[in-house]
Each structure stands twice: as C-alpha cells, then as structure tokens.
Scaffold this active site. Structure first.
Site, PDB file in Angstrom:
ATOM      1  N   ARG A   1       0.843  -1.205   0.000  1.00 22.17           N
ATOM      2  CA  ARG A   1       0.000   0.000   0.000  1.00 22.17           C
ATOM      3  C   ARG A   1       0.868   1.240   0.000  1.00 22.17           C
ATOM      4  O   ARG A   1       1.939   1.264   0.611  1.00 22.17           O
ATOM      5  CB  ARG A   1      -0.912   0.017   1.233  1.00 22.17           C
ATOM      6  N   GLN A   2       0.411   2.268  -0.726  1.00 26.29           N
ATOM      7  CA  GLN A   2       0.960   3.616  -0.659  1.00 26.29           C
ATOM      8  C   GLN A   2      -0.197   4.565  -0.323  1.00 26.29           C
ATOM      9  O   GLN A   2      -1.346   4.340  -0.719  1.00 26.29           O
ATOM     10  CB  GLN A   2       1.595   4.036  -1.988  1.00 26.29           C
ATOM     11  N   SER A   3       0.096   5.656   0.397  1.00 23.47           N
ATOM     12  CA  SER A   3      -0.964   6.500   0.934  1.00 23.47           C
ATOM     13  C   SER A   3      -1.658   7.341  -0.121  1.00 23.47           C
ATOM     14  O   SER A   3      -2.838   7.668   0.019  1.00 23.47           O
ATOM     15  CB  SER A   3      -0.404   7.428   2.022  1.00 23.47           C
ATOM     16  N   SER A   4      -0.976   7.732  -1.187  1.00 21.11           N
ATOM     17  CA  SER A   4      -1.571   8.621  -2.179  1.00 21.11           C
ATOM     18  C   SER A   4      -1.087   8.223  -3.565  1.00 21.11           C
ATOM     19  O   SER A   4      -0.055   7.550  -3.725  1.00 21.11           O
ATOM     20  CB  SER A   4      -1.215  10.084  -1.887  1.00 21.11           C
TER      21      SER A   4
ATOM     22  N   GLN B   1       2.403   9.436  -4.273  1.00 20.03           N
ATOM     23  CA  GLN B   1       3.463   8.564  -3.777  1.00 20.03           C
ATOM     24  C   GLN B   1       3.638   7.349  -4.678  1.00 20.03           C
ATOM     25  O   GLN B   1       4.765   6.884  -4.893  1.00 20.03           O
ATOM     26  CB  GLN B   1       3.144   8.128  -2.351  1.00 20.03           C
TER      27      GLN B   1
END
Length: 694
Positions: free
Chosen positions: A21-24, A27
């Site tokens: 997972r990446q937050s945005s 990113q």
C-alpha cells in the site's frame, strides 16, 4: 525463539499474504522505491519456506490512506482470509502499511492470534500468540498512529500560522487570480468582472437569490465558473447561472475583500466517507478585512447575509420579512402580533373561487400545542393599508416612476455590455486560431488540418454569439422602450399603476416595503393597526372587527332563498343539479350535492318538501289505495306504467298522489282494500318525516 523456529509445518501448509500500500497516488507515481521494497518481501517468505505459488500479493489499496479500513478493500480481504484460517503469515514492510489506526491494527492482531497467523515486517517475524511479540506489535501500532498525528499537527500548525498572517495561498473563487507576488487581485477579464458586478447589483435591487437567477435567465446571460480538477483544470467555462452558485458567491467573504480561513471543517461519517461541515462565523479561525480588492464592501456583505437569513423560511421566529412573493397578502412578512410581539405568518383560504389572506400568530400554538394567539382576516386590512399607501405615494409619484425608469435603463445597458463582451471574446479566439493557422507550414498537413478545424470551430462560435446578441438586442430594445413609455404615462397617476391588472402583486409588496417598516395588529372589540413607516412617521388605523373564518363560509342568503323556492318543485338532488348548472357554489367554493341541500334545509329550518305537498292535498300511496279500493302495490304498478301521476317528495322513490278523479283507474276484481284493513288501521306518514310533520 528465532524467526525460523516460529514457522511450523502448519504455517507452511497455509498461504502467505503480502500486503502492499501507498498513501496517495502521488506517492505511487513518485516514491517507487518504497513500492519495490514492499514487493521484495516475497523473497523473505520464500526464505522461510513458502513456495512462490503460495504467496498472494494484495495491492488493490494503492493510493489509499491507512487511517481507516472502511475504504480499503484490500485490507478487508486480508482480514477475511486471516479470519478464515487460510493465511499462515502476513507480510508488510512496516506496521503503518497495514494500518495507521489502532482499532484496525489490534483487530488484525486479535484475529491473527486466534488463527495462529504469523506477522512479518522489515524488522523481524512475530507470533501474536506470544506476549512479548504482541507487546512489540502493539507498541509499533501506537507509534504509527502517533506519527500520523504528529505529521498532521505539524502541517496544520504551518497552515494556521500562514493563515493568521493572511499569507496562506488558497484556491481563489471565480473573479480573482494571483499576481506575480501571489497576492489576490481582480480578474483581468472584464467579462468575468461584469458578470459578478451584475450579480451583486441585482441582489441589492431584488433582495432574492432566486430573482437574480431569473434575471440572468431572462436576459440570456451566462455566468463564469472555473474547472477545479481534471485535464482542463483552471480553465474558465460559461454556463447558466444556478441558485446554489448565487448563494455561494453571496456567502463568500472573499468578494468583500476579506481573507478567511476555517469556514468549513472536515468530518468523517460512520461509513468512512469524508464530508464538510459549514461553521458559524464566530468559529472561523481567521477573518482579515481589507486584505485585497473586493467587489463589495464588508458592510454590504454582512447586509447580504442578513437578507439571506431573513429570506430563509426555515429560520422560524428568527425569520424576517422574506422576499415578496406572488400571493395576494399585501402585508406578507410585515405584520407583528399585538399580544405576544411575534411575527405573524400568512395563510390562504379559498372563498368563491378567490384566495383570501389570513394573518396568524402560530408560534405559541406550534411550540406548545395551545390555541392560536390571533387570527385576523386580511382582505379588509389590506385594502385599508393600500388606501393609506396611495395617499402617501401621490406627491412622489413622478419622481418614483422616473427613478424606476433610470434603473431599468441602467440594467439593460449592463446586460448589453455583457453580451457584447461575449461576442468580443469569441472574435478574439477566432482571430487567434486564424493567426495560428497562417503561421504553420502549409506542407505540414497533419498540423495544418488540425489548426484549420480549430479555426472553423471558432468561426462557428462567433456566428452563434453574434446571432444570440442580435436576437437578445432586438427583443430587449422594444421592451425597454415600451416600459419607459408605460411608466411615463402612469407616472402622474399612481392610483392607475397600483390598480392596473398587469401590475404583479409582488411589485405592490415591494412598494409597500419601501414605506412600511412593520405593522402591529391587535384584535379586540375592534381591529387596531399601528403602522410604522420608514421615514419615522406612525399611523394608527381602527377597523371594524373582522368576521371569523367559519362565518365567512356560510351559505349566501340569496342561495338559501333560492333553495326555499325550489323545494316546492324539486327534490334535493334536482335542486343541487340546478344550483351547479347556474354556477352557484357553496361557502367554501364547492359544488352542491343532495346531502348539502338537505343540511342547508335543516340548518335554516326550511319547510320539508313532503310537508309542502301534503299541505297541497296530495295523498300517500296508502291513502290513494284506500280511496280507489286497491292495494298500495297496485298503485305503485299503476304509477310505473303511467296510468296515474305521482309527485316525488324525495330522491328514494317516495311519491305523493293527487286525489283520484272520476277517470282514475279502478280495480277490476277482488275485495276492496278497505275490507282487508285490520281493525284500528291508521294511515301514517313515513317515519323519517313523522316528527317534522307533527
């Protein structure tokens, strides 16, 4: 225990789940190294004994925050697989990748402990069933959540610091842009500025956001809007003006030259969605007046907000007069109760195909379930107030009409300038497309064809804009000239203007509000109205006590007289049909039926049709049968066959008969009816009329 010692054959029999997972999305696009580090954890799982085919990668949550699991489908799938006992190990680069919320993190730990599922991150391998590993994982989750809080607080503090100095750069509303020094300035586009200036001017004249929308639509004007996202971000488009956009412009203090921050607060709903809550003005974080050039003053902005609050009908007793509407109540929003001091509302009732206003004080009745404080019929009061206004307006009639004429001419000139600016903008785009086409190399046909198509499209826009401008100009000029001529003719006689059927009731209310501040009503033996005028003068009117609503619904005396006359010839149903055929209606404006005629007959104690016919010497069916010596059934058969004539006294086949003459039919055989009567037989009227007849 070492990491390899924690892995058992039971763990290896189940699958390994790698969560990425990446937050945005930013990113995901820019911080690619973090993504590769997460995918490289596959090697750690293979080194611990899992086959490559047993490793499942869950990366559907890319570009989503770990603050909540509500909008993370991949995390929910991971929890479901662990709960079903299909996962032997869960892999994540760090705790913050799995969850930044302690609730989600500890729920995952609890399920992993129940199903004997291992957790692996970049630092090591953990078994949630053991106390030490669970303690370390819990502390990591707490630190991850605290880290998120600290990052947010640091960013929030920087924003607040710049906002309190008025230096925070925000998205500007339409009509503003930033200069080279990042200072808000008015948009250099004259057409955009003209549209906003017209909006504020129309609201100052009408006092209604809906009236502004209708004025733009009537003049065929468009309003600018800036696209906030997507490939066309920042581009200005022109579209029909909407009511919500008018409210947004009027509420925004930026148009008054003020800098504000904290008008809205972010809230998260129980289903995980993010929304915004509009805060009251006293809870705003920053409001700096005279920060940049404004379209209106800060005082005018506050007056606009007060006007909108007064127009809102959901404000209850805090609501003021509200905008004038089309109803026949002249004093709508201006009446105060003389008993409790609250504002009175308007209600309408229909009487004789016409709406009649009532002024009612309903606040106490609604809040506490008590009786209405005051209910005053408004027709007579409105006429008295109108006569007073006409008396006051007569000396100023010419000046008022000329001022209105000048305002109409100014609005038309402003609308014409906006239409001309739209045509000028289309011509500029067409000229730019022409110069681009002429500047390209003719041999480069791919580019030349595209530029030629753009030029043709711009020329079509110019032709359409010119046609719209010509149509609007031709439609507006005769109307403006006709309006000026009409106002000039009626300026000397304001009575004619007031009583002109073409004058909308809304305009009469606006005239009344120019002169009247409020009116206090009190109903006792007489109706007293204390009128407070805008100029400081006061007037007192005393009128006869108005008739209540129930009495106003009573049947007209002429209708009662007509029913009394018709009862001698017709039944109730026939009388109702005659009244409806003549267009006569009840006190509430309804058509008549037999039951209504009967109720009127009983209420006004009119003589029954049965009694009227009996007084004329007509016989009942039993009496007629006795007179001719036959049975009542035979008499009824004779009437149905037309041998004798019966007169109906009701709508249920009740008949009375004239006395039989020498030519009346007689029974051919059988004993006479008189011989078959029992001793003491007495002819009586029908039961339903027996008491009335007595």
């Amino acid at each position: 225990m070492t990491g390899s010692a924690k892995v058992t054959a039971e763990h290896l029999r189940r699958d390994a789940y790698l969560y990425v997972r990446q937050s945005s999305l930013k990113q995901v696009a820019n911080n690619t190294e973090s993504t590769w580090r997460q995918y490289d954890l596959r090697g750690r799982a293979i080194a611990l004994g899992w086959a490559d085919a047993q490793i499942t990668v869950i990366d559907t949550d890319q570009g989503r925050s770990g603050a909540s699991s509500a909008d993370r489908d991949g995390f929910q799938r991971l929890v479901a697989e662990v709960g079903l006992g299909r996962a032997g190990i869960v892999l994540g680069l760090e705790v913050s990748r799995l969850a930044r919320n302690n609730t989600d993190w500890h729920r995952l730990l609890e399920i992993c402990a129940l199903t004997s599922t291992l957790i692996l991150d970049e630092d090591g391998l953990y078994d949630p069933r053991t106390f030490n590993d669970r303690l370390v994982l819990g502390m990591k989750g707490t630190m991850s959540e605290a880290e998120l809080h600290l990052l947010g607080a640091r960013l929030r503090g920087g924003q607040l610091s710049k906002a309190r100095r008025g230096e925070l750069k925000q998205a500007l509303p339409i009509g503003y842009c930033y200069d080279g020094a990042d200072h808000p300035v008015l948009d250099p586009d004259a057409q955009i500025r003209g549209a906003l200036e017209r909006l504020f001017a129309l609201f100052a004249q009408t006092g209604s956001a809906r009236a502004v929308v209708m004025a733009f639509a009537r003049d065929g004007l468009l309003f600018p809007a800036r696209i906030r996202s997507g490939p066309r971000k920042g581009q200005v488009i022109w579209e029909p003006l909407k009511h919500w956009r008018v409210l947004s412009v009027l509420h925004n203090p930026c148009y008054a030259g003020a800098f504000c921050y904290g008008r809205r607060r972010t809230i998260r709903t129980p289903d995980g969605r993010v929304g915004f809550e509009v805060l009251p003005r006293e809870q705003w974080d920053t409001l700096i007046a005279d920060h940049h050039p404004g379209y209106i003053s800060i005082g005018q902005w506050e007056a606009n907000l007060a006007q909108l609050a007064g127009n809102a009908q959901s404000r209850g007793q805090e609501r003021k007069a509200g905008p004038p509407r089309e109803g026949p109540a002249l004093l709508q929003g201006l009446v105060l109760c003389g008993r409790c001091g609250r504002r009175m509302t308007v209600g309408y009732r229909q009487y004789r195909d016409q709406l009649w206003p009532d002024y009612r004080c309903m606040t106490e009745a609604i809040q506490n379930g008590t009786r209405i404080c005051q209910r005053i019929p408004g027709a007579k009061l409105d006429h008295a107030i109108a006569d007073l206004l006409l008396t006051l307006l007569t000396p100023l009639a010419v000046e008022t009409a000329l001022a209105v004429t000048e305002q109409i001419a100014a609005r038309e000139q402003q609308a014409d300038r906006l239409r001309a600016a739209h045509v000028q903008r289309a011509e500029q785009r067409a000229d730019l497309a022409r110069r681009r086409y002429l500047a390209v190399d003719p041999g480069n046909r791919l580019v030349a064809d595209t530029l030629e198509a753009d030029w043709n499209a711009a020329l079509r826009e110019v032709r359409a804009a010119r046609q719209e401008y010509a149509a609007a100009t031709s439609a507006a000029v005769p109307l403006a000239q006709a309006t000026r001529t009409r106002l000039t003719a009626l300026a000397a006689d304001v009575h004619t203007l007031w009583h002109d059927p073409a004058t909308p009731m809304r305009e009469r209310k606006r005239i009344a509000r120019l002169l009247i501040t409020d009116i206090t009503l009190n109903k006792a033996d007489q109706l007293t109205a204390w009128i407070r005028l805008s100029g400081g003068q006061n007037h007192t009117l005393t009128l006869d006590k108005p008739v209540g609503g129930g009495k106003s619904w009573q049947t007209h005396p002429d209708t009662v007289t007509l029913i009394d006359e018709l009862l001698g010839e017709y039944t109730h149903r026939q009388i109702a049909a005659i009244l409806n055929q003549r267009g006569i209606r009840s006190g509430k404006g309804r058509t008549y039926n037999a039951l209504m005629v009967r109720d009127i007959r009983d209420a006004y104690q009119l003589v029954h049709r049965y009694q009227r016919l009996r007084e004329q010497g007509l016989l009942t069916v039993e009496e007629y049968a006795h007179a001719v010596g036959t049975t009542p059934q035979t008499v009824k058969i004779w009437r149905r066959n037309g041998l004798i004539t019966g007169i109906a006294y009701n709508d249920k086949n009740g008949y009375l008969f004239p006395a039989p003459g020498p030519d009346a039919p007689r029974p051919a055989q059988g004993r006479p009816f008189a011989d078959r009567r029992p001793p003491g037989f007495e002819v009586k009227p029908p039961r339903k009329y027996r008491r009335r007849a007595v």
